[in-house]
Design a protein around this motif. Structure first.
Motif, short mmCIF file in Angstrom:
data_model
loop_
_atom_site.label_atom_id
_atom_site.label_comp_id
_atom_site.label_asym_id
_atom_site.label_seq_id
_atom_site.Cartn_x
_atom_site.Cartn_y
_atom_site.Cartn_z
N ALA A 135 0.26 -20.22 11.93
CA ALA A 135 1.18 -19.16 12.34
C ALA A 135 2.61 -19.67 12.41
O ALA A 135 3.55 -18.90 12.44
CB ALA A 135 0.75 -18.59 13.70
N PRO A 137 5.73 -21.47 10.71
CA PRO A 137 6.19 -21.81 9.37
C PRO A 137 6.21 -23.32 9.16
O PRO A 137 6.51 -24.09 10.08
CB PRO A 137 7.59 -21.22 9.31
N VAL A 140 9.33 -25.45 10.12
CA VAL A 140 9.51 -25.47 11.57
C VAL A 140 8.51 -26.44 12.19
O VAL A 140 8.85 -27.26 13.05
CB VAL A 140 9.32 -24.06 12.16
N GLY C 216 11.94 -17.04 10.95
CA GLY C 216 11.84 -18.34 11.60
C GLY C 216 11.59 -19.49 10.66
O GLY C 216 11.90 -20.62 10.98
N GLY C 217 11.07 -19.19 9.49
CA GLY C 217 10.78 -20.28 8.57
C GLY C 217 11.95 -20.63 7.69
O GLY C 217 11.90 -21.52 6.85
N VAL C 234 16.11 -23.41 15.85
CA VAL C 234 15.06 -24.41 16.01
C VAL C 234 15.57 -25.77 15.53
O VAL C 234 15.38 -26.80 16.18
CB VAL C 234 13.79 -24.00 15.22
N LEU C 235 16.26 -25.75 14.38
CA LEU C 235 16.78 -26.99 13.83
C LEU C 235 17.76 -27.66 14.79
O LEU C 235 17.68 -28.86 15.06
CB LEU C 235 17.48 -26.69 12.49
N PHE C 243 13.90 -29.78 24.04
CA PHE C 243 12.49 -29.43 23.85
C PHE C 243 12.14 -28.05 24.39
O PHE C 243 11.29 -27.37 23.85
CB PHE C 243 11.59 -30.50 24.48
N LEU C 246 13.19 -25.72 21.76
CA LEU C 246 12.36 -25.94 20.57
C LEU C 246 10.99 -25.29 20.74
O LEU C 246 10.55 -24.50 19.90
CB LEU C 246 12.23 -27.45 20.31
N VAL C 250 9.50 -22.08 18.73
CA VAL C 250 8.26 -22.14 17.96
C VAL C 250 7.29 -21.07 18.46
O VAL C 250 6.64 -20.37 17.68
CB VAL C 250 7.63 -23.54 18.05
N VAL C 253 8.33 -17.67 17.22
CA VAL C 253 8.01 -17.53 15.81
C VAL C 253 6.52 -17.23 15.65
O VAL C 253 6.12 -16.34 14.89
CB VAL C 253 8.38 -18.83 15.05
N GLY C 254 5.69 -17.97 16.41
CA GLY C 254 4.25 -17.74 16.34
C GLY C 254 3.88 -16.34 16.77
O GLY C 254 3.07 -15.67 16.13
N TYR C 257 4.71 -13.83 14.17
CA TYR C 257 3.72 -13.90 13.11
C TYR C 257 2.46 -13.13 13.49
O TYR C 257 1.94 -12.34 12.72
CB TYR C 257 3.39 -15.36 12.83
#
Lengths: 289, 680, 281
Positions: A135, A137, A140, C216-217, C234-235, C243, C246, C250, C253-254, C257
């Motif tokens: 899930a 990417p 990332v 997000g990707g 994120v970068l 953290f 970060l 993440v 983003v999950g 998805y």
């Protein structure tokens, strides 16, 4: 009569194999892909022995020169010959990408075999984890892992890509194993008292090799993709490696002033991934025939 | 052939050559096929797989695969040349003149469109406006005897049973009242009682509409039931043609003779009058053949047969055969030695395997599916217990429970008096080697990456516990037993034909000298001629090793041929169990009776069939009382709906689960039909 | 956060204040507790704003870019796939497939750089960066998003086209297509009514899996075009070893998805009666 038919069927199989090879060698996309791949492999093996200038240290020439007869691809801000650096730039990626793919294939295959064969709780647990990982990417995930690991060596990049790719391969293998485990020969093996590891590795694995190989060749292309991208955003290979993505990462801020330091390595990356893709695609085409 | 004036024939095919381009080479599939279907006639085209019968059908509807092409000859339907139709003309031809119904109705309907609109489409294409088309579709479904067509029209294909799907397709095919209806194995894969219903429906509609039918099947029984004339196709050649009765009674081509001798039929049983086989193999696709296509496998063949191709000669004005020796065809020497001495089964002694009150309940999406309900049976050493039932009857579950693949919910299985662990993982080597299996599909039963040698040696190691030179000797012995050649050993399954693969699978099952082998439809994926050889092999092995078989099959002819006793399952319950002859000759359970009369056989005839209404109920919600009461033609009344009859021994060795007393059944069944066996 | 030259005391004080001196497990459980309450925590980077305040605008930006890229690529991808599938085995098919797949494996930043070079630097048609001035109109935003969206579309085209093509080829070979042809329906009707409806089902499923990547990707693309989306966020969090940000990034983003996959599953079920009725029965 049996023997006559058998012989003809046998030679038929051999003819089919030869026919496949012939088709492959006649396929323009395969020839182009294989040619380009071979070229970059040669460059990687011979390295600085074939480059006109030293790709890493030579700073004697003029700085930031446009392409000329002397420097076909120009020079960068440190005066290094871009043509030499492009030729030398395939080495690291051609080491890291296949190594990462191989690791991911081995790990992913094992995981896929176990989840696909045993089903049950092990499968449910591992599959959920795999789903969760997928899930996120790819890049990332890779960035997160690199940050957690804290190292940006070539070795670390290899392992990170391998970790990130394993679930993808595991999923493919699991699907193939699920289909295969339905077949009666697996039941026959169990009914003669075979142990699970024998059934998995000696009976099932050989039959799921073709999809694994196809997946691996596809992954190889994406490994190159991933390593290059990671490097570009600063989480992959580091200078002074002459890697193409390192070159782009170093120079792209100056794209408007010295496009040649970016465009040529960019074309090189594109040519490599496309070549790998052409080869894997034509092999698939021929196998599916 | 004198009646070729336009309009008199529905279909006229002349000297048709069709070839497929495979790996850069044109391979001929049909070789100069000539046939004619008269108006209102029903013509059967019969042949084994690979003979080109489906290709012929596809050529007629102009739907050959992309690599196939008609290279010579002509096809005309209702006097119109079909081969040069293009574009709008071709669509008109398909929309108005010709229809086709084929195997696997589930795939033939579009999964994402409601049945009603799919049927209506067949009318709109004729120019019927939308609303009318829907009404006509409802009528069409009504005509194919679909109850409540209105609700069926609103459903999607996957919500219908296989029989219903095929009816919907037949309704579509008949929408245009076609000049020619092609039926290509329309009932293959359907259960026997459903098949019988569909076939009855087709006959009835054909009689009503006077449709001309080209009926394609591998099953001579079906053809003899449905057609008046038949053509026998072999390797793309029409080798014999004539009225069905004549062909069956007096075949004049050695292939037809051999084919008929392969079919288990009236009076032929494993211990007397064994099946004959056709030696050798079908010529490979597109092989260059000079001379007779069948010469290689024909015991009557001489030099002339190999050098010169015979014409399709008329023996009588209606009967033709493509054989130089058609006058001697009936004298074709048998390929198999006749009788075989089978050891007598001693049922006074202890049984080999006992099943005691086995039940299995599967959990499926919250539902409980009762796959098996308290099944008890015994198998003695050296005997064959035939297991008969339609899909969902639980016959495969029963076999898998015995083998320990599916643990039972209740009940036990005993081997020589000792209780068997319910799971194979817990069974000892002795127990594993004693019970083995031969699967239906030899392709999936053998590991395609392993050589035959590896397959057999591994089984010998695991089951017989032998290795090295002992295993080698045993392997060669096995190979000889199952009549394989040594050359096979180095080959992989892909290089073998279906029959050879099944022999390897049998050899594997026999590697550890089993006491009982489960045969799960072992011949249903094979052609008749190969089936006969496999059945003979199984019988030989039984005679030699005194092995017992639990033989599962939907083909009653096959079951009768090979079984000593027969068990009939319906919805997971044993309905009848008894000696083969008794079960077949009757008096039998009403379900068995229906099953037997549903099967079209080569020597069938004008018996009134016992009709079963509707589909098999779901095992998730079985009917109350006697599970068969919803479809039973002999239902007594409330007692059948309320009380499940017990399984009682109605006469020596003959058990039945029915409220009707045996004598009453005997009287009823004798009154309605003469001998009830499919063997007549 | 304190720089490489911070004193040990300063580090210890910082760690204590932020709780980072506690065992990792305790920190993790604490963080999980926050998540359950809907509290993603605060960013570690000064001025330590609540993480959601950083994520929200980034998420909105990412979605804008994703939707734009989708609007370009989905019609082209499906069209290309259908076109190739209907001409299976012919040069058009091979052409679309090979070109599409080749473009799909070229890293986005390479495609992006070439696009910038051609359309911004040499031709001067479009802006180099994707980030617009605050308060810019819709048209300006579109102009800024054009290049990154195009780069994404190029990468995704081959993927969508390939799946669509496979669906079309399978549907063309299906028995129900034969039934439709043999009814005498014209080719166009067969294709639009019988083939496409079934052929596009796998495409829908696949498009959904790409949304996760689009939202997000896009680390490399957002970095290249300096676009403040989730990927760039994120970068930057990773670069600063922030953290909290970060992990929260993440996580978001999950979740995106999962939500999109769920929506796609529902859409898939609505289109596919087999699944729709299975659920109902």
């Amino acid at each position: 009569m049996t023997s006559v038919a058998a012989v003809s069927e046998r030679s038929e199989a051999r003819v089919a194999r030869r026919e496949r090879l012939r088709l492959l060698l006649r396929s323009p996309s395969f020839l182009i892909g294989a040619g380009v791949l071979l070229f970059w492999l040669t460059c990687a093996l011979l390295g600085s022995r074939i480059t006109p200038y030293d790709p890493i240290f030579d700073q004697t020439s003029d700085l930031s020169q446009r392409p000329s007869t002397e420097h076909w691809f120009g020079t960068d801000r440190l005066g290094r010959d871009v043509f030499s650096r492009v030729l030398a730039g395939s080495r690291d990626i051609l080491l890291i990408a296949p190594a990462a793919t191989l690791l991911a294939t081995i790990f992913g295959t094992t995981l896929g075999l176990i989840t696909g064969y045993f089903r049950g709780i092990a499968d449910d647990t591992i599959s959920r984890v795999i789903d969760a990982v997928l899930a996120i990417p790819l890049i990332v995930l890779a960035v997160t892992v690199v940050t957690s690991v804290g190292s940006r060596s070539a070795w670390a990049v290899t392992v990170v890509i391998a970790i990130v790719f394993s679930p993808i391969i595991a999923r493919t293998v699991r699907a193939a194993v699920l289909g295969e485990a339905q077949l009666d020969y697996v039941e026959a093996a169990r009914l003669r008292g075979e142990r699970s590891h024998y059934v998995m590795f000696a009976e099932v694995l050989p039959n799921v090799m073709p999809p694994i190989l196809v997946e691996a060749t596809i992954r190889l292309g994406y490994a190159i993709f991933a390593v290059a991208t990671l490097t570009f955003i600063g989480f992959g290979l580091q200078p002074p490696s002459p890697d193409w993505a390192v070159q782009i990462s170093d120079n792209w801020q100056f794209l408007a002033e010295q496009w040649w330091t970016v465009l040529f390595p960019a074309i090189a990356i594109a040519s490599l991934v496309v070549a790998v893709n052409l080869v894997s695609d034509s092999v698939q085409q021929v196998l599916e025939r | 052939m004198s009646s070729t004036e336009p309009g008199a024939t529905a279909l006229h095919v002349a000297d048709l050559d069709v070839s497929y381009r495979v790996r850069g080479k044109d391979r001929q599939v049909l070789r100069g096929v000539t046939l004619e279907v008269a108006r209102g006639e029903s013509y059967g085209l019969v042949g084994e797989s690979g003979c080109g019968k489906s290709t012929a059908a596809l050529a007629i509807v102009r739907y050959l695969p992309r690599n196939g092409a008609v290279s010579a000859g002509s096809i005309s339907v209702a006097g119109r040349d079909v081969l040069d139709l293009r574009g709008q003309k071709l669509r008109e031809y398909r929309a108005r003149t010709v229809s086709m119904v084929y195997q696997n109705p589930g795939a033939a309907l579009n999964p994402s469109i409601r049945v009603g609109s799919q049927v209506a489409e067949a009318f709109t294409v004729l120019g019927v406006p939308g609303g009318d088309a829907t009404d006509r579709a409802r009528d069409a479904l009504d005509r194919v005897q679909i109850a409540d067509p209105g609700s069926v029209m609103r459903r999607y294909p996957h919500q219908l049973s296989g029989g219903m799907q095929q009816r919907a397709l037949i309704a579509m095919a008949l929408a245009k009242n076609p000049e020619l209806l092609i039926l290509d194995e329309p009932t293959t894969g359907l259960d026997a009682t459903v098949e019988a219903e569909v076939l009855d429906l087709v006959s009835q509609l054909q009689a009503e509409l006077h449709t001309s039918v080209l009926f394609i099947s591998h099953n001579l029984g079906v053809i003899s039931k449905m057609c008046s004339r038949v053509g026998v196709l072999y390797a793309g050649r029409l080798v014999e043609e004539g009225p069905v009765g004549t062909i069956l009674r007096d075949p004049r081509h050695p292939y037809t003779v051999g084919l008929l001798r392969c079919i288990p039929r009236g009076g032929v049983r494993k211990d007397h009058g064994r099946l004959d086989t056709i030696p050798g193999f079908l010529p490979s696709l597109g092989a260059e053949i000079t001379g007779c296509v069948f010469a290689d496998r024909c015991a009557l063949a001489d030099d002339r047969c190999r050098a010169e191709e015979p014409r399709l000669d008329k023996i009588t004005p209606v009967h033709a055969s493509r054989c130089w020796h058609h006058d001697r065809a009936a004298t074709l020497p048998r390929a198999e030695i006749a009788d075989l001495e089978l050891p007598a089964v001693d049922r006074a002694g202890a049984p080999l395997v006992e099943l005691a009150q086995l039940s299995k309940v599967f959990k499926q999406r919250g539902h409980e599916v009762h796959a098996l309900t308290e099944v008890s049976a015994a198998i003695w050493p050296g005997e064959t217990l035939g297991l008969v039932g339609e899909s969902g009857s639980g016959k495969t579950t029963l076999a898998r429970t015995l083998l320990g693949i599916v643990p039972p919910t209740a009940g036990t299985a005993l081997l020589e008096g000792g209780e068997l662990p319910t799971r194979y993982q817990k069974r000892s080597r002795e127990e594993l080697r004693a019970l083995q299996i031969v699967f239906q599909n030899p392709d999936s039963a053998l590991n395609r990456r392993h050589s035959v040698r590896r397959i057999l040696l591994r089984s010998l190691k695991k089951l017989a516990g032998v290795g090295g030179s002992v295993a080698e000797t045993r392997m060669h012995d096995l190979v000889e037993r199952v009549r394989l050649t040594e050359r096979t050993l180095t080959q992989k399954p892909v290089q073998l034909s279906g029959g050879l693969k099944q022999r390897v699978a049998i050899a594997r099952a026999f590697a550890g000298d089993p006491k009982l082998v489960v045969c799960d439809e072992p011949t249903s994926a094979l052609d008749v001629s190969v089936q006969a050889a496999i059945l003979n092999l199984l019988v030989e092995l039984q005679a030699e090793k005194r092995v017992a078989y639990l033989f599962i099959s939907h083909d009653l002819g096959v079951v009768r041929y090979i079984s000593d006793r027969i068990a009939v399952l319906y919805l997971g319950r044993l309905q009848e169990l008894g000696p083969a002859d008794v079960v077949f000759e009757g008096p039998h359970h009403p379900y068995t009776e229906a099953l037997l009369s549903a099967v079209p056989t080569v020597d069938g005839g004008g018996r009134d069939r016992i009709r079963l209404d509707g589909d098999i109920p779901s095992a998730a919600s079985p009917p109350s009382g006697c599970v068969f009461h919803t479809r039973c033609p002999r239902k007594l009344g409330a007692v059948c709906e309320e009380t499940e009859p017990p399984l009682v021994e109605v006469e020596a060795g003959h058990h039945m689960r029915c409220h009707i007393p045996l004598e009453e059944l005997r009287r009823l069944q004798r009154a309605e039909s003469q001998p009830m066996a499919p063997t007549a | 956060m304190l720089g490489p030259y911070a004193t040990e005391e300063a580090v210890a004080a910082y760690n204590h204040e932020h709780g980072t001196d506690r065992p990792a497990v305790v920190q993790y459980v604490d963080w999980l507790r926050g998540i359950v309450r809907g509290d993603l925590g605060n960013s570690l980077a000064p001025p330590e704003p609540p993480v959601w305040d950083v994520i929200e605008p980034a998420l909105v930006n990412s979605m804008k870019l994703a939707v734009f890229a989708f609007l370009i690529v989905v019609p082209f991808g499906i069209l290309g796939g259908v076109f190739a599938g209907l001409r299976v085995g012919r040069p058009t098919d091979r052409g679309i497939t090979v070109v599409g797949l080749s473009l799909a494996v070229v890293p986005e930043f390479v495609t992006g750089l070439v696009l910038i070079l051609v359309f911004s630097i040499w031709l001067g048609w479009l802006p180099v960066t994707a980030q617009w001035e605050p308060g810019a109109g819709a048209l300006t935003q579109v102009r800024h998003l054009a290049l990154p969206a195009m780069a994404l579309a190029i990468v995704l085209f081959g993927y969508i086209a390939r799946i669509t093509r496979a669906g079309v080829v399978e549907a063309l070979d299906a028995d129900y297509t034969r039934t439709a042809y043999l009814k005498g329906l014209p080719r166009n009707t067969v294709i639009s009514r019988h083939v496409l409806r079934n052929a596009l089902m796998p495409t829908i499923a696949v498009i959904a899996t790409q949304v996760g990547y689009l939202v997000g990707g896009l680390v490399a693309i957002e970095y290249l075009f300096n676009y403040q989306g989730l990927g760039l966020m994120v970068l930057q969090a990773a670069q600063q070893k922030d953290f909290t940000l970060l992990t929260a990034g993440v996580l978001v983003v999950g979740v995106v998805y999962l939500v999109v996959t769920l929506i796609a599953d529902i859409a898939f079920a609505l289109l596919n009666p087999r699944i729709r009725f299975q659920a109902a029965e």
